[in-house]
Design a protein around this motif. Structure first.
Motif, PDB file in Angstrom:
ATOM      1  N   PRO A   5      19.661  90.736  63.196  1.00 58.40           N
ATOM      2  CA  PRO A   5      20.548  90.729  62.024  1.00 58.40           C
ATOM      3  C   PRO A   5      20.676  89.331  61.416  1.00 58.40           C
ATOM      4  O   PRO A   5      20.661  88.332  62.134  1.00 58.40           O
ATOM      5  CB  PRO A   5      21.896  91.174  62.584  1.00 58.40           C
ATOM      6  N   VAL A   6      20.778  89.282  60.103  1.00 51.24           N
ATOM      7  CA  VAL A   6      21.096  88.052  59.390  1.00 51.24           C
ATOM      8  C   VAL A   6      22.612  88.095  59.192  1.00 51.24           C
ATOM      9  O   VAL A   6      23.118  88.902  58.425  1.00 51.24           O
ATOM     10  CB  VAL A   6      20.369  87.966  58.034  1.00 51.24           C
ATOM     11  N   GLU A   7      23.314  87.258  59.926  1.00 56.01           N
ATOM     12  CA  GLU A   7      24.768  87.321  59.938  1.00 56.01           C
ATOM     13  C   GLU A   7      25.377  86.294  59.000  1.00 56.01           C
ATOM     14  O   GLU A   7      24.744  85.298  58.645  1.00 56.01           O
ATOM     15  CB  GLU A   7      25.271  87.120  61.364  1.00 56.01           C
ATOM     16  N   ALA A   8      26.618  86.556  58.606  1.00 56.37           N
ATOM     17  CA  ALA A   8      27.353  85.639  57.734  1.00 56.37           C
ATOM     18  C   ALA A   8      27.385  84.256  58.365  1.00 56.37           C
ATOM     19  O   ALA A   8      27.570  84.114  59.570  1.00 56.37           O
ATOM     20  CB  ALA A   8      28.768  86.151  57.513  1.00 56.37           C
ATOM     21  N   GLY A   9      27.143  83.250  57.554  1.00 59.03           N
ATOM     22  CA  GLY A   9      27.157  81.872  58.028  1.00 59.03           C
ATOM     23  C   GLY A   9      25.792  81.355  58.449  1.00 59.03           C
ATOM     24  O   GLY A   9      25.613  80.154  58.614  1.00 59.03           O
ATOM     25  N   GLN A  10      24.813  82.236  58.644  1.00 56.30           N
ATOM     26  CA  GLN A  10      23.463  81.806  59.007  1.00 56.30           C
ATOM     27  C   GLN A  10      22.698  81.409  57.748  1.00 56.30           C
ATOM     28  O   GLN A  10      22.901  81.995  56.680  1.00 56.30           O
ATOM     29  CB  GLN A  10      22.698  82.918  59.724  1.00 56.30           C
ATOM     30  N   ALA A  11      21.806  80.440  57.894  1.00 60.72           N
ATOM     31  CA  ALA A  11      20.939  80.051  56.782  1.00 60.72           C
ATOM     32  C   ALA A  11      19.922  81.167  56.558  1.00 60.72           C
ATOM     33  O   ALA A  11      19.369  81.706  57.510  1.00 60.72           O
ATOM     34  CB  ALA A  11      20.240  78.740  57.103  1.00 60.72           C
ATOM     35  N   TRP A  12      19.677  81.520  55.289  1.00 60.00           N
ATOM     36  CA  TRP A  12      18.752  82.595  54.979  1.00 60.00           C
ATOM     37  C   TRP A  12      18.002  82.306  53.689  1.00 60.00           C
ATOM     38  O   TRP A  12      18.385  81.458  52.912  1.00 60.00           O
ATOM     39  CB  TRP A  12      19.484  83.933  54.887  1.00 60.00           C
ATOM     40  N   GLU A  13      16.910  83.020  53.508  1.00 54.70           N
ATOM     41  CA  GLU A  13      16.096  82.939  52.295  1.00 54.70           C
ATOM     42  C   GLU A  13      15.922  84.351  51.751  1.00 54.70           C
ATOM     43  O   GLU A  13      15.942  85.323  52.509  1.00 54.70           O
ATOM     44  CB  GLU A  13      14.704  82.368  52.595  1.00 54.70           C
ATOM     45  N   GLN A  14      15.729  84.452  50.451  1.00 56.06           N
ATOM     46  CA  GLN A  14      15.456  85.743  49.836  1.00 56.06           C
ATOM     47  C   GLN A  14      14.212  85.610  48.976  1.00 56.06           C
ATOM     48  O   GLN A  14      14.113  84.696  48.154  1.00 56.06           O
ATOM     49  CB  GLN A  14      16.639  86.209  48.997  1.00 56.06           C
ATOM     50  N   CYS A  15      13.268  86.501  49.170  1.00 61.00           N
ATOM     51  CA  CYS A  15      12.023  86.484  48.402  1.00 61.00           C
ATOM     52  C   CYS A  15      12.319  86.755  46.935  1.00 61.00           C
ATOM     53  O   CYS A  15      13.049  87.699  46.604  1.00 61.00           O
ATOM     54  CB  CYS A  15      11.059  87.526  48.956  1.00 61.00           C
ATOM     55  N   ASP A  16      11.757  85.951  46.048  1.00 60.17           N
ATOM     56  CA  ASP A  16      11.944  86.135  44.612  1.00 60.17           C
ATOM     57  C   ASP A  16      11.272  87.403  44.107  1.00 60.17           C
ATOM     58  O   ASP A  16      11.696  87.982  43.114  1.00 60.17           O
ATOM     59  CB  ASP A  16      11.391  84.937  43.838  1.00 60.17           C
ATOM     60  N   SER A  17      10.236  87.851  44.797  1.00 59.68           N
ATOM     61  CA  SER A  17       9.476  89.000  44.332  1.00 59.68           C
ATOM     62  C   SER A  17      10.047  90.329  44.846  1.00 59.68           C
ATOM     63  O   SER A  17      10.369  91.211  44.069  1.00 59.68           O
ATOM     64  CB  SER A  17       8.016  88.857  44.770  1.00 59.68           C
ATOM     65  N   CYS A  18      10.188  90.467  46.168  1.00 64.11           N
ATOM     66  CA  CYS A  18      10.627  91.747  46.733  1.00 64.11           C
ATOM     67  C   CYS A  18      12.096  91.744  47.163  1.00 64.11           C
ATOM     68  O   CYS A  18      12.613  92.772  47.569  1.00 64.11           O
ATOM     69  CB  CYS A  18       9.744  92.147  47.908  1.00 64.11           C
ATOM     70  N   GLU A  19      12.738  90.580  47.099  1.00 63.61           N
ATOM     71  CA  GLU A  19      14.150  90.408  47.425  1.00 63.61           C
ATOM     72  C   GLU A  19      14.476  90.628  48.899  1.00 63.61           C
ATOM     73  O   GLU A  19      15.621  90.870  49.257  1.00 63.61           O
ATOM     74  CB  GLU A  19      15.023  91.295  46.529  1.00 63.61           C
TER      75      GLU A  19
END
Length: 71
Positions: free
Chosen positions: A16-30
């Motif tokens: 899981p990507v939890e609140a407070g963790q650093a994350w990235e989101q793909c510009d193409s597929c999100e």
């Protein structure tokens, strides 16, 4: 919607990507992934995505072919 408002599953490590963790989101597929996973993979890991990292196969053209059973 932000990562704080939803539970996302990382497309790379499947944790899981939890609140407070650093994350990235793909510009193409999100797709949302951990920042560390994004950097380790070198970008998006979603097959079919335009941002998907393409890995070239090794070049075997300069290798000698040795028949099986010969030493």
């Amino acid at each position: 919607m932000t990562v704080d408002e939803a539970t996302w599953t990382c497309g790379y490590c499947l944790w899981p990507v939890e609140a407070g963790q650093a994350w990235e989101q793909c510009d193409s597929c999100e797709r949302v992934v951990h920042k560390e996973c994004w950097e380790e993979n070198g970008g998006c890991m979603t097959l079919g995505c335009f941002e998907h990292v393409r890995v070239e196969p090794p070049d075997y053209t300069n290798r000698a072919i040795v028949p099986m059973g010969s030493s």
